[in-house]
Design a protein around this motif. Sequence first.
Motif, PDB file in Angstrom:
ATOM      1  N   ARG A   1       8.313  22.596  22.374  1.00  0.00           N
ATOM      2  CA  ARG A   1       8.428  21.017  22.579  1.00  0.00           C
ATOM      3  C   ARG A   1       7.528  20.468  21.286  1.00  0.00           C
ATOM      4  N   ARG A   2       6.596  21.099  20.869  1.00  0.00           N
ATOM      5  CA  ARG A   2       5.805  20.594  19.699  1.00  0.00           C
ATOM      6  C   ARG A   2       6.272  20.871  18.173  1.00  0.00           C
ATOM      7  N   ALA A   3       7.133  21.851  18.194  1.00  0.00           N
ATOM      8  CA  ALA A   3       8.111  22.173  17.136  1.00  0.00           C
ATOM      9  C   ALA A   3       9.180  21.442  16.808  1.00  0.00           C
ATOM     10  N   TYR A   4       9.830  20.928  17.993  1.00  0.00           N
ATOM     11  CA  TYR A   4      11.160  20.079  17.984  1.00  0.00           C
ATOM     12  C   TYR A   4      10.705  18.785  18.972  1.00  0.00           C
ATOM     13  N   PRO A   5       9.838  18.186  18.441  1.00  0.00           N
ATOM     14  CA  PRO A   5       9.493  16.664  19.539  1.00  0.00           C
ATOM     15  C   PRO A   5      10.585  15.968  19.606  1.00  0.00           C
ATOM     16  N   ASP A   6      11.687  15.637  18.596  1.00  0.00           N
ATOM     17  CA  ASP A   6      12.732  14.635  18.861  1.00  0.00           C
ATOM     18  C   ASP A   6      13.663  15.086  19.895  1.00  0.00           C
ATOM     19  N   PHE A   7      13.836  16.503  19.986  1.00  0.00           N
ATOM     20  CA  PHE A   7      14.700  16.914  20.870  1.00  0.00           C
ATOM     21  C   PHE A   7      14.149  16.929  22.391  1.00  0.00           C
ATOM     22  N   ALA A   8      12.923  17.528  22.229  1.00  0.00           N
ATOM     23  CA  ALA A   8      12.037  17.660  23.564  1.00  0.00           C
ATOM     24  C   ALA A   8      11.836  16.109  24.186  1.00  0.00           C
ATOM     25  N   LEU A   9      11.785  15.272  23.555  1.00  0.00           N
ATOM     26  CA  LEU A   9      11.330  13.944  23.985  1.00  0.00           C
ATOM     27  C   LEU A   9      12.564  13.099  24.421  1.00  0.00           C
ATOM     28  N   ALA A  10      13.715  13.539  23.876  1.00  0.00           N
ATOM     29  CA  ALA A  10      15.202  13.053  24.246  1.00  0.00           C
ATOM     30  C   ALA A  10      15.581  13.081  25.769  1.00  0.00           C
ATOM     31  N   LEU A  11      15.361  14.313  26.043  1.00  0.00           N
ATOM     32  CA  LEU A  11      15.536  14.440  27.631  1.00  0.00           C
ATOM     33  C   LEU A  11      14.875  15.807  28.008  1.00  0.00           C
ATOM     34  N   ARG A  12      13.894  15.939  28.592  1.00  0.00           N
ATOM     35  CA  ARG A  12      13.114  17.006  28.742  1.00  0.00           C
ATOM     36  C   ARG A  12      13.935  18.271  29.622  1.00  0.00           C
ATOM     37  N   GLU A  13      14.593  17.896  30.562  1.00  0.00           N
ATOM     38  CA  GLU A  13      15.348  18.847  31.144  1.00  0.00           C
ATOM     39  C   GLU A  13      16.333  19.484  30.484  1.00  0.00           C
ATOM     40  N   VAL A  14      17.108  18.582  29.542  1.00  0.00           N
ATOM     41  CA  VAL A  14      18.168  19.154  28.898  1.00  0.00           C
ATOM     42  C   VAL A  14      17.622  20.310  27.645  1.00  0.00           C
ATOM     43  N   PHE A  15      16.515  19.476  27.258  1.00  0.00           N
ATOM     44  CA  PHE A  15      15.928  20.401  25.960  1.00  0.00           C
ATOM     45  C   PHE A  15      15.441  21.912  26.595  1.00  0.00           C
ATOM     46  N   GLU A  16      14.821  21.937  27.833  1.00  0.00           N
ATOM     47  CA  GLU A  16      14.393  23.234  28.398  1.00  0.00           C
ATOM     48  C   GLU A  16      15.398  24.034  28.814  1.00  0.00           C
ATOM     49  N   ARG A  17      16.526  23.548  29.442  1.00  0.00           N
ATOM     50  CA  ARG A  17      17.756  24.402  29.421  1.00  0.00           C
ATOM     51  C   ARG A  17      18.158  24.925  28.328  1.00  0.00           C
ATOM     52  N   CYS A  18      18.423  24.149  27.176  1.00  0.00           N
ATOM     53  CA  CYS A  18      18.880  24.638  26.002  1.00  0.00           C
ATOM     54  C   CYS A  18      17.982  25.779  25.427  1.00  0.00           C
ATOM     55  N   ARG A  19      16.616  25.674  25.381  1.00  0.00           N
ATOM     56  CA  ARG A  19      15.971  26.457  24.991  1.00  0.00           C
ATOM     57  C   ARG A  19      15.566  27.828  25.798  1.00  0.00           C
ATOM     58  N   ASP A  20      15.911  27.728  27.090  1.00  0.00           N
ATOM     59  CA  ASP A  20      16.106  29.065  28.011  1.00  0.00           C
ATOM     60  C   ASP A  20      17.407  29.797  27.673  1.00  0.00           C
ATOM     61  N   THR A  21      18.231  29.028  27.543  1.00  0.00           N
ATOM     62  CA  THR A  21      19.689  29.645  26.975  1.00  0.00           C
ATOM     63  C   THR A  21      19.586  30.480  25.905  1.00  0.00           C
ATOM     64  N   LEU A  22      18.902  29.695  24.819  1.00  0.00           N
ATOM     65  CA  LEU A  22      18.784  30.416  23.388  1.00  0.00           C
ATOM     66  C   LEU A  22      17.861  31.602  23.580  1.00  0.00           C
ATOM     67  N   GLU A  23      16.756  31.273  24.140  1.00  0.00           N
ATOM     68  CA  GLU A  23      15.783  32.651  24.319  1.00  0.00           C
ATOM     69  C   GLU A  23      16.159  33.707  25.395  1.00  0.00           C
ATOM     70  N   PHE A  24      16.966  33.652  26.341  1.00  0.00           N
ATOM     71  CA  PHE A  24      17.362  34.525  27.129  1.00  0.00           C
ATOM     72  C   PHE A  24      18.352  35.108  26.206  1.00  0.00           C
ATOM     73  N   LEU A  25      19.593  34.593  25.888  1.00  0.00           N
ATOM     74  CA  LEU A  25      20.586  35.287  25.227  1.00  0.00           C
ATOM     75  C   LEU A  25      20.135  35.833  23.854  1.00  0.00           C
ATOM     76  N   SER A  26      19.372  35.428  23.266  1.00  0.00           N
ATOM     77  CA  SER A  26      18.851  36.075  22.103  1.00  0.00           C
ATOM     78  C   SER A  26      17.991  37.423  22.519  1.00  0.00           C
ATOM     79  N   GLU A  27      17.367  37.435  23.245  1.00  0.00           N
ATOM     80  CA  GLU A  27      16.228  38.376  23.814  1.00  0.00           C
ATOM     81  C   GLU A  27      17.293  39.640  24.411  1.00  0.00           C
ATOM     82  N   GLY A  28      18.485  38.985  25.265  1.00  0.00           N
ATOM     83  CA  GLY A  28      19.204  40.068  25.725  1.00  0.00           C
ATOM     84  C   GLY A  28      19.864  40.711  24.772  1.00  0.00           C
ATOM     85  N   MET A  29      20.538  39.971  23.795  1.00  0.00           N
ATOM     86  CA  MET A  29      21.179  40.613  22.619  1.00  0.00           C
ATOM     87  C   MET A  29      20.276  41.855  21.905  1.00  0.00           C
ATOM     88  N   MET A  30      19.166  41.131  21.690  1.00  0.00           N
ATOM     89  CA  MET A  30      18.131  42.122  20.709  1.00  0.00           C
ATOM     90  C   MET A  30      18.025  43.407  21.509  1.00  0.00           C
TER      91      MET A  30
END
Length: 214
Positions: free
Chosen positions: A148-177
């Motif tokens: 949220r602090r690193a990408y405040p514009d995204f996070a403030l736009a719509l918190r629920e969407v931001f958190e879902r996108c962040r989770d998708t990126l994190e989970f898929l990246s860690e799974g691929m690793m």
Amino acid sequence: MATSVALAGARRRRVRSLATRQEIIEATISCFVEIGYFRTTTTEIAKKAGVTRGAVQHYFPTTQHVLEASIDYLRERWLELYFEAAHRTPVGKDYIDQAVDNMWELVNSRLSIAWAELVAASRTDPELRAIVEPAAAQYEKARLEAGRRAYPDFALALREVFERCRDTLEFLSEGMMRTVVIHDREHRIKTQLDWMKQELHKVWEQQSDKVRIR
């Protein structure tokens, strides 16, 4: 004069002590990465740090002490690297593309590999799990806040969407690793990273009236 000399000496000893403690923590993390949690012993840590076994026990009397210190360091250093990566987006580089590239770089760092090793080992080690589970909750909360602090514009736009996108990126990246032994790994991973960039762009295009990137 004697007092000044004594104070200077005390400061030097304190600096050396902190440096030695840090070297032991770094050595512990290297052991997790290179030989795994279950083979990481005080002897192996001492060998990696270039200190005596007694020195390790002086700073960390038990395995739990060095483990907790290492986990704290992993969390704090990962967050530092996350912010450094978020703030070095090249001029003209798309923010979403850069965020995907940053996450992939971070999940492949020795810090993330060490953390993944601890999480995996905790599945069959109740004592380790008792340490890792609460640390994981703190770690994840800190990572979410960091996003949220690193990408405040995204996070403030719509918190629920931001958190879902962040989770998708994190989970898929860690799974691929963790998916190491697969056919044509590099090509397939690049394909997935490109797909994630496209999908995240689609999500944020729908929010374009709310997002203004500085």
